[in-house]
Design a protein around this motif. Structure first.
Motif, short mmCIF file in Angstrom:
data_model
loop_
_atom_site.label_atom_id
_atom_site.label_comp_id
_atom_site.label_asym_id
_atom_site.label_seq_id
_atom_site.Cartn_x
_atom_site.Cartn_y
_atom_site.Cartn_z
N LEU A 161 -6.37 -15.12 3.11
CA LEU A 161 -5.52 -15.31 2.55
C LEU A 161 -4.61 -14.80 2.51
O LEU A 161 -3.70 -14.31 1.76
N ALA A 162 -5.27 -14.39 0.60
CA ALA A 162 -4.74 -13.54 -0.07
C ALA A 162 -4.24 -11.66 0.96
O ALA A 162 -3.69 -11.42 1.10
N ALA A 163 -5.67 -11.96 1.71
CA ALA A 163 -5.01 -10.80 2.54
C ALA A 163 -3.98 -10.74 3.52
O ALA A 163 -2.92 -10.21 3.99
N ALA A 164 -3.53 -12.08 3.85
CA ALA A 164 -2.35 -12.11 5.11
C ALA A 164 -0.46 -11.96 3.75
O ALA A 164 -0.38 -10.88 4.63
N LEU A 165 -0.88 -12.70 2.77
CA LEU A 165 -0.34 -12.36 2.15
C LEU A 165 0.60 -10.78 1.36
O LEU A 165 1.45 -10.61 1.68
N SER A 166 -0.74 -10.25 1.36
CA SER A 166 -1.09 -9.40 1.44
C SER A 166 0.30 -8.14 2.43
O SER A 166 0.68 -7.14 2.10
N MET A 167 -0.57 -8.52 3.53
CA MET A 167 -0.19 -7.51 4.20
C MET A 167 1.40 -7.81 4.26
O MET A 167 2.32 -6.65 5.05
N VAL A 168 1.86 -8.95 4.58
CA VAL A 168 3.53 -9.10 4.97
C VAL A 168 4.31 -8.94 3.71
O VAL A 168 5.40 -7.97 4.15
N THR A 169 3.57 -8.73 2.81
CA THR A 169 4.82 -8.01 1.26
C THR A 169 4.80 -6.46 1.26
O THR A 169 5.71 -5.44 1.11
N LEU A 170 3.40 -6.14 1.89
CA LEU A 170 3.57 -4.03 2.14
C LEU A 170 4.83 -3.82 3.30
O LEU A 170 5.56 -3.05 3.10
#
Length: 421
Positions: A264-273
């Protein structure tokens, strides 16, 4: 994008659920030794490595649509067959063949995206593709935990393999290889899109063939970088359920929930970056800080060890988010560096080296866990691999393409003369 996302999600589902079978006792049921268990977890990536470039060449020169259709049916059947085996040799063959039939999916999808999306959108498009990885593991961790707890690992493999076969026929009805083949786009929009993509290609330095592209310095360095990066990622993905089950001393359902949070944390960080990368047209400047954070988090988790499990677990969440964050923008580099006639093969080579790194990471992490009885040495190994990847980002060179500069805004023009790093 929904079609691309679902397709890659199904591919990732059938390659990552072995960790839950391992936690649920597949080794005990089939009398598998710790060494063979590590090899089984890694065999997928060996098959995946060898068929990357041939698959990309077919997708680039012929059809992504046909290639992915056949792959969906084959990997769905093989994944479901995993739940029916009672022989270790057959299981090893299935794991290897599963890697073979899924090998072309990632480079084919990247080629597909380059056929449809301009450089202004490509980092985000790649990210939505690769989001199929953490998002799938997020829900798969929970669902697989319930399935293996209630029905066993055999039913889990069958239930999670069948959807790929069904989806193959929906893929065939929906997808077209190029914008010019799509009936739902107006002729004016088709022309605008194809003119923009052609203009980007016109501003790239010509490369005659695959041999010239694959031996170029940036492609070699990117391949080595992705090799080391993948050691950390797939050691983490494949063995996280077992690490958590043993460290937290909880059941399979709770292990599933704990395994889902890093993704879940990975998905959020991917979209932001990805959003920020497309806005600034920078790529590698976002890669190395993310990998460095991942390495530090692994090292800190290693230092904490099993003494304070929840602090160690929180650091694993950080490591997972950091390792996944730059995926989309990393794969946006090659189409901005090489022309279309060789970009697919270059991406396949890079992804193939990632598969080889995945094999090394999967096998080494499993072997270290088995030899030491705890994951501390595994964390140190993955952290070291990520630190090497960080160093390699500074060895990548190559001017930003004029295509990127001409693709849109004044912001793109401002950055057009900068280097990737």
């Amino acid at each position: 994008m929904p079609v691309i996302f679902i397709t890659y999600s199904l591919a990732y589902l059938d390659r990552a659920n072995y960790g839950f079978a391992s936690a649920a006792g597949i080794e005990k049921d089939l009398h598998i030794t710790p060494g063979i268990s590590s090899l089984l977890g890694a065999l997928f990536f060996l098959g995946y490595f060898f068929f990357q470039v041939p698959g990309a060449m077919y997708a680039e020169r012929r059809s992504v649509k046909r290639l992915v259709f056949a792959s969906l049916i084959a990997w769905g059947i093989l994944a479901a067959a995993t739940g029916m085996v009672d022989n270790v040799a057959i299981l090893m063959a299935i794991r290897f063949l599963l890697g073979v039939v899924e090998a072309a999916v990632m480079p084919a999808m990247l080629i597909f995206i380059s056929n449809w999306y301009t450089s202004r959108e490509r980092s985000r498009a790649n990210t939505y593709l690769i989001l199929g990885n953490p998002v799938t593991i997020l829900w798969m961790s929970v669902v697989s935990g319930y399935l293996v707890n209630s029905l066993g690992w055999r039913t889990m493999f069958i239930a999670e393999g069948v959807p790929a076969v069904i989806w193959a026929f929906l893929w065939w009805m929906i997808v077209q290889d190029k914008p010019r083949d799509a009936k739902w786009i107006s002729d004016a929009d088709k022309q605008r899109l194809e003119e923009t993509l052609a203009a980007e290609q016109a501003n790239l330095k010509p490369v005659r063939n695959y041999a010239e592209a694959l031996r170029s310095r940036p492609v070699i360095v990117l391949s080595l970088l992705y090799f080391c990066w993948s050691i950390g990622v797939y050691g983490f993905v494949l063995w996280l359920p077992s690490i958590l089950k043993n460290g937290a001393h909880v059941g399979l359902v709770a292990t599933g929930w704990l395994s889902s949070l890093p993704y879940l944390a990975a998905a959020l960080s991917m979209v932001t970056l990805a959003w920020w990368s497309d806005r600034t047209r920078a790529r590698l400047r976002f890669v190395w800080p993310s990998l460095l954070v991942g390495a530090i988090a692994f090292a800190a988790s290693y230092a904490v060890g099993q003494h304070v499990f929840w602090i160690s677990y929180a650091l694993l969440v950080v490591a997972g988010a950091a390792m996944y964050a730059p995926y989309g923008l990393f794969f946006a580099i090659v189409p901005e560096l090489l022309p279309k006639n060789v970009a697919g093969g270059a991406m396949a080579l890079i992804n193939g080296m990632g598969a080889l790194g995945s094999f090394v990471g999967s096998y080494a992490v499993g072997a270290l866990n088995g030899a030491t009885g705890n994951p501390a040495a595994s964390y140190a190994f993955m952290a070291g691999a990520l630190l090497i990847a960080v160093g390699l980002t500074f060895a990548v060179s190559g001017p930003r393409t004029a295509a990127a500069a001409k693709a849109g805004s004044d912001d793109a023009l401002k950055h057009s003369s900068r280097h990737f790093s």
